[in-house]
Design a protein around this motif. Structure first.
Motif, PDB file in Angstrom:
ATOM      1  N   SER A 199       0.831  -1.207   0.000  1.00 32.48           N
ATOM      2  CA  SER A 199       0.000   0.000   0.000  1.00 32.48           C
ATOM      3  C   SER A 199       0.866   1.258   0.000  1.00 32.48           C
ATOM      4  CB  SER A 199      -0.911  -0.008   1.229  1.00 32.48           C
ATOM      5  OG  SER A 199      -0.161  -0.113   2.417  1.00 32.48           O
ATOM      6  N   VAL A 200       2.112   1.135  -0.424  1.00 29.85           N
ATOM      7  CA  VAL A 200       3.000   2.282  -0.526  1.00 29.85           C
ATOM      8  C   VAL A 200       3.801   2.140  -1.812  1.00 29.85           C
ATOM      9  CG1 VAL A 200       4.776   1.095   0.838  1.00 29.85           C
ATOM     10  CG2 VAL A 200       4.836   3.589   0.630  1.00 29.85           C
ATOM     11  N   GLU A 201       3.983   3.254  -2.529  1.00 30.04           N
ATOM     12  CA  GLU A 201       4.749   3.216  -3.768  1.00 30.04           C
ATOM     13  C   GLU A 201       6.237   3.134  -3.439  1.00 30.04           C
ATOM     14  OE1 GLU A 201       3.850   6.315  -6.462  1.00 30.04           O
ATOM     15  OE2 GLU A 201       1.697   5.902  -6.526  1.00 30.04           O
ATOM     16  N   LEU A 202       6.918   2.225  -4.113  1.00 35.49           N
ATOM     17  CA  LEU A 202       8.322   1.969  -3.821  1.00 35.49           C
ATOM     18  C   LEU A 202       9.136   1.962  -5.107  1.00 35.49           C
ATOM     19  CD1 LEU A 202       7.699  -0.970  -1.347  1.00 35.49           C
ATOM     20  CD2 LEU A 202       8.537   1.295  -0.726  1.00 35.49           C
ATOM     21  N   PRO A 203      10.428   2.283  -5.020  1.00 36.14           N
ATOM     22  CA  PRO A 203      11.288   2.199  -6.208  1.00 36.14           C
ATOM     23  C   PRO A 203      11.492   0.751  -6.622  1.00 36.14           C
ATOM     24  CG  PRO A 203      12.570   2.722  -4.253  1.00 36.14           C
ATOM     25  CD  PRO A 203      11.138   2.791  -3.840  1.00 36.14           C
ATOM     26  N   ALA A 204      12.074   0.562  -7.782  1.00 30.86           N
ATOM     27  CA  ALA A 204      12.280  -0.798  -8.295  1.00 30.86           C
ATOM     28  C   ALA A 204      13.172  -1.611  -7.366  1.00 30.86           C
ATOM     29  CB  ALA A 204      12.873  -0.736  -9.704  1.00 30.86           C
ATOM     30  N   GLU A 205      14.192  -0.982  -6.810  1.00 32.15           N
ATOM     31  CA  GLU A 205      15.077  -1.642  -5.855  1.00 32.15           C
ATOM     32  C   GLU A 205      15.205  -0.763  -4.623  1.00 32.15           C
ATOM     33  OE1 GLU A 205      18.817  -2.688  -7.668  1.00 32.15           O
ATOM     34  OE2 GLU A 205      18.024  -4.679  -8.121  1.00 32.15           O
ATOM     35  N   PHE A 206      15.205  -1.385  -3.456  1.00 29.23           N
ATOM     36  CA  PHE A 206      15.264  -0.634  -2.205  1.00 29.23           C
ATOM     37  C   PHE A 206      15.662  -1.583  -1.083  1.00 29.23           C
ATOM     38  CE2 PHE A 206      11.075  -2.398  -2.673  1.00 29.23           C
ATOM     39  CZ  PHE A 206      10.783  -2.904  -1.419  1.00 29.23           C
ATOM     40  N   ALA A 207      16.019  -1.001   0.054  1.00 29.62           N
ATOM     41  CA  ALA A 207      16.253  -1.747   1.281  1.00 29.62           C
ATOM     42  C   ALA A 207      15.253  -1.263   2.331  1.00 29.62           C
ATOM     43  CB  ALA A 207      17.680  -1.549   1.776  1.00 29.62           C
ATOM     44  N   VAL A 208      15.103  -2.050   3.390  1.00 28.39           N
ATOM     45  CA  VAL A 208      14.153  -1.734   4.459  1.00 28.39           C
ATOM     46  C   VAL A 208      14.914  -1.581   5.770  1.00 28.39           C
ATOM     47  CG1 VAL A 208      12.376  -2.786   5.940  1.00 28.39           C
ATOM     48  CG2 VAL A 208      12.077  -2.738   3.461  1.00 28.39           C
ATOM     49  N   ALA A 209      14.487  -0.624   6.582  1.00 31.24           N
ATOM     50  CA  ALA A 209      15.050  -0.457   7.924  1.00 31.24           C
ATOM     51  C   ALA A 209      13.922  -0.246   8.925  1.00 31.24           C
ATOM     52  CB  ALA A 209      16.015   0.723   7.971  1.00 31.24           C
ATOM     53  N   THR A 210      14.062  -0.843  10.108  1.00 34.46           N
ATOM     54  CA  THR A 210      13.165  -0.590  11.235  1.00 34.46           C
ATOM     55  C   THR A 210      14.010  -0.616  12.508  1.00 34.46           C
ATOM     56  OG1 THR A 210      12.613  -2.895  11.826  1.00 34.46           O
ATOM     57  CG2 THR A 210      11.344  -1.885  10.034  1.00 34.46           C
ATOM     58  N   LEU A 211      13.817   0.364  13.348  1.00 35.31           N
ATOM     59  CA  LEU A 211      14.544   0.446  14.621  1.00 35.31           C
ATOM     60  C   LEU A 211      13.584   0.975  15.675  1.00 35.31           C
ATOM     61  CD1 LEU A 211      17.769   2.127  13.188  1.00 35.31           C
ATOM     62  CD2 LEU A 211      17.613  -0.251  13.965  1.00 35.31           C
ATOM     63  N   HIS A 212      13.399   0.233  16.748  1.00 37.45           N
ATOM     64  CA  HIS A 212      12.426   0.679  17.737  1.00 37.45           C
ATOM     65  C   HIS A 212      12.772   0.308  19.177  1.00 37.45           C
ATOM     66  CE1 HIS A 212      11.356  -3.554  17.278  1.00 37.45           C
ATOM     67  NE2 HIS A 212      10.750  -3.455  18.448  1.00 37.45           N
ATOM     68  N   ARG A 213      13.758  -0.557  19.399  1.00 38.92           N
ATOM     69  CA  ARG A 213      14.001  -1.069  20.749  1.00 38.92           C
ATOM     70  C   ARG A 213      14.528   0.010  21.686  1.00 38.92           C
ATOM     71  NH1 ARG A 213      13.562  -6.116  22.247  1.00 38.92           N
ATOM     72  NH2 ARG A 213      13.113  -7.688  20.675  1.00 38.92           N
ATOM     73  N   PHE A 214      14.061  -0.079  22.931  1.00 38.68           N
ATOM     74  CA  PHE A 214      14.399   0.917  23.939  1.00 38.68           C
ATOM     75  C   PHE A 214      15.905   1.023  24.128  1.00 38.68           C
ATOM     76  CE2 PHE A 214      14.549   2.228  28.545  1.00 38.68           C
ATOM     77  CZ  PHE A 214      14.069   3.513  28.337  1.00 38.68           C
ATOM     78  N   GLU A 215      16.616  -0.113  24.080  1.00 42.13           N
ATOM     79  CA  GLU A 215      18.060  -0.105  24.318  1.00 42.13           C
ATOM     80  C   GLU A 215      18.798   0.739  23.291  1.00 42.13           C
ATOM     81  OE1 GLU A 215      20.293  -3.816  23.065  1.00 42.13           O
ATOM     82  OE2 GLU A 215      18.262  -4.602  23.013  1.00 42.13           O
ATOM     83  N   LEU A 216      18.203   0.944  22.110  1.00 45.54           N
ATOM     84  CA  LEU A 216      18.825   1.790  21.088  1.00 45.54           C
ATOM     85  C   LEU A 216      18.258   3.203  21.115  1.00 45.54           C
ATOM     86  CD1 LEU A 216      20.611   2.270  18.588  1.00 45.54           C
ATOM     87  CD2 LEU A 216      18.698   1.451  17.199  1.00 45.54           C
ATOM     88  N   VAL A 217      16.933   3.341  20.994  1.00 44.82           N
ATOM     89  CA  VAL A 217      16.347   4.670  20.772  1.00 44.82           C
ATOM     90  C   VAL A 217      16.491   5.584  21.984  1.00 44.82           C
ATOM     91  CG1 VAL A 217      14.750   3.758  19.053  1.00 44.82           C
ATOM     92  CG2 VAL A 217      13.995   3.975  21.430  1.00 44.82           C
ATOM     93  N   ARG A 218      16.704   5.018  23.187  1.00 45.19           N
ATOM     94  CA  ARG A 218      16.918   5.881  24.349  1.00 45.19           C
ATOM     95  C   ARG A 218      18.319   6.485  24.344  1.00 45.19           C
ATOM     96  NH1 ARG A 218      17.767   1.870  29.613  1.00 45.19           N
ATOM     97  NH2 ARG A 218      19.532   0.700  28.777  1.00 45.19           N
ATOM     98  N   GLN A 219      19.234   5.908  23.551  1.00 43.55           N
ATOM     99  CA  GLN A 219      20.595   6.429  23.437  1.00 43.55           C
ATOM    100  C   GLN A 219      20.668   7.323  22.197  1.00 43.55           C
ATOM    101  OE1 GLN A 219      22.714   5.872  25.824  1.00 43.55           O
ATOM    102  NE2 GLN A 219      21.503   4.293  26.893  1.00 43.55           N
ATOM    103  N   GLU A 220      20.442   8.614  22.404  1.00 36.27           N
ATOM    104  CA  GLU A 220      20.303   9.519  21.264  1.00 36.27           C
ATOM    105  C   GLU A 220      21.507   9.490  20.339  1.00 36.27           C
ATOM    106  OE1 GLU A 220      19.713  14.283  20.361  1.00 36.27           O
ATOM    107  OE2 GLU A 220      18.950  13.436  22.245  1.00 36.27           O
TER     108      GLU A 220
END
Length: 364
Positions: A199-220
């Motif tokens: 449901s989102v338009e994407l380029p022909a080739e791409f990579a994906v990233a997701t980051l959400h864990r507290f141990e990372l995002v709390r460390q600015e």
């Protein structure tokens, strides 16, 4: 009767194949919901062809997502208070079809140990799906590792994904059943077989990233560092960063939203499961701190960098994925040549939900 005590969308996703396998065999199954996630519930149920919860173990009126650690004690008290006040009703419901009552819990959320305790208080046997996973550190991830260990001491049947997890359960009470893989492999197959497309338009080739864990995002500083590395690499290949409301809020509070340019390094809203899996299947590589996504990419054969200090699943490390241990150098090394971690995938190899259902028919 079999009650699936779950409370998050991730639990629903991984338990849905087991639910469908058992109901397809004529077993009476219900979802009992603890309401750790509420806002995403209705859409997830529709996507996975699951019925609405038969029981809300936290009153539905006023229930909301657990967004912060400080929300947990109040939620836990409401859960235990509700179960205590309705104990007789819930026990009768479990025994209503004349079959030995069984409660199934999943994974490592707060619902897993609490659901196991509730099952025992109601006189049911308790099975733990995705049992025996260990990171080796109580602090990474916390509280997930603690939840797993507590649940492992309570349940009657441990459904361990592989022999590694089964070995971790040696000496524990109850039966251990090795399922061959995590039920997420069945969830991936289910989602990819659905007719819904991205449901989102994407380029022909791409990579994906997701980051959400507290141990990372709390460390600015660490959070900024990994995003800057991803932005730098997006000059070679566009990277789509999927973020929910809480991640966007954190990015905004840290002044990090300006790192996204809307083209090569894009931020997009999280997609529901059946829309996200086709996107994931097209990605050239993935950078994530999600244990579930680590396993999904492994089954799909997609190169993955797991940006965490520890992970519960080490099989394939250095071959199918890289554990960065939050080290920027390790992440850059992966990004320099992600293709070396591509594999054939294992979607057609394992059927863990079938193994679980077979075991339940024998045990009950």
């Amino acid at each position: 009767m079999i009650a699936f005590i779950v409370g998050t969308t991730a639990e629903l996703i991984k338990m849905a194949p087991v639910f469908h396998e058992l109901t397809g065999r004529g077993r009476n199954c219900e979802i009992w919901y603890t309401a750790q996630h509420v806002e995403e519930l209705s859409g997830t149920l529709i996507d996975l062809d699951l019925p609405a919860p038969a029981e809300w173990l936290v009153p539905e009126d006023g229930a909301g997502n657990l967004a912060k650690v400080k929300d947990v004690p109040g939620w836990g008290l409401r859960l235990l208070r509700t179960v205590a006040s309705r104990r007789r009703h819930l026990a009768q419901r479990l025994a209503s079809d004349g079959q030995p009552p069984l409660v199934l819990v999943h994974g490592d959320t707060f619902t897993a140990p609490l659901g196991a305790l509730i099952g025992h208080r109601l006189g049911a046997r308790v099975g733990h799906v995705e049992a025996g996973m260990r990171s080796g550190s109580l602090r990474h991830p916390f509280p997930e590792e603690l939840n797993r260990r507590v649940a492992g001491r309570i349940v009657d049947v441990h459904f361990a994904p592989t022999e590694t997890e089964a070995h971790n359960l040696r000496g524990r009470r109850g039966a251990v059943v090795t399922t061959g893989a995590n039920t997420v492999v069945d969830a991936v197959k289910y989602a990819l077989a659905r007719p819904e497309g991205p449901s989102v338009e994407l380029p022909a080739e791409f990579a994906v990233a997701t980051l959400h864990r507290f141990e990372l995002v709390r460390q600015e500083n660490q959070y900024r560092e990994v995003l800057e590395i991803l932005r730098e690499h997006s000059e070679r290949l566009p990277i789509v960063y999927f973020a929910g409301a809480s991640e966007r809020a954190r990015l905004s509070s840290c002044g990090l939203l300006d790192l996204f340019d809307g083209e090569r390094f894009r931020i997009e809203d999280k997609l529901n499961y059946v829309h996200f899996l086709p996107v994931l299947a097209r990605a050239r590589f993935v950078v994530t701190d999600s244990g579930g996504l680590q396993q999904e990419t492994g089954h799909l054969g997609i190169p993955c960098a797991v940006h965490r200090a520890h992970t519960e699943v080490m099989a394939g490390e250095g071959e199918r994925f890289v554990l960065t241990r939050l080290d920027a150098g390790r992440l850059r090394g992966f990004l320099d040549d992600p293709e070396r971690y591509r594999s054939a995938g294992t979607l057609g190899t394992y059927h863990p939900s079938r193994v679980i259902a077979d075991a339940i028919e024998t045990l009950t």
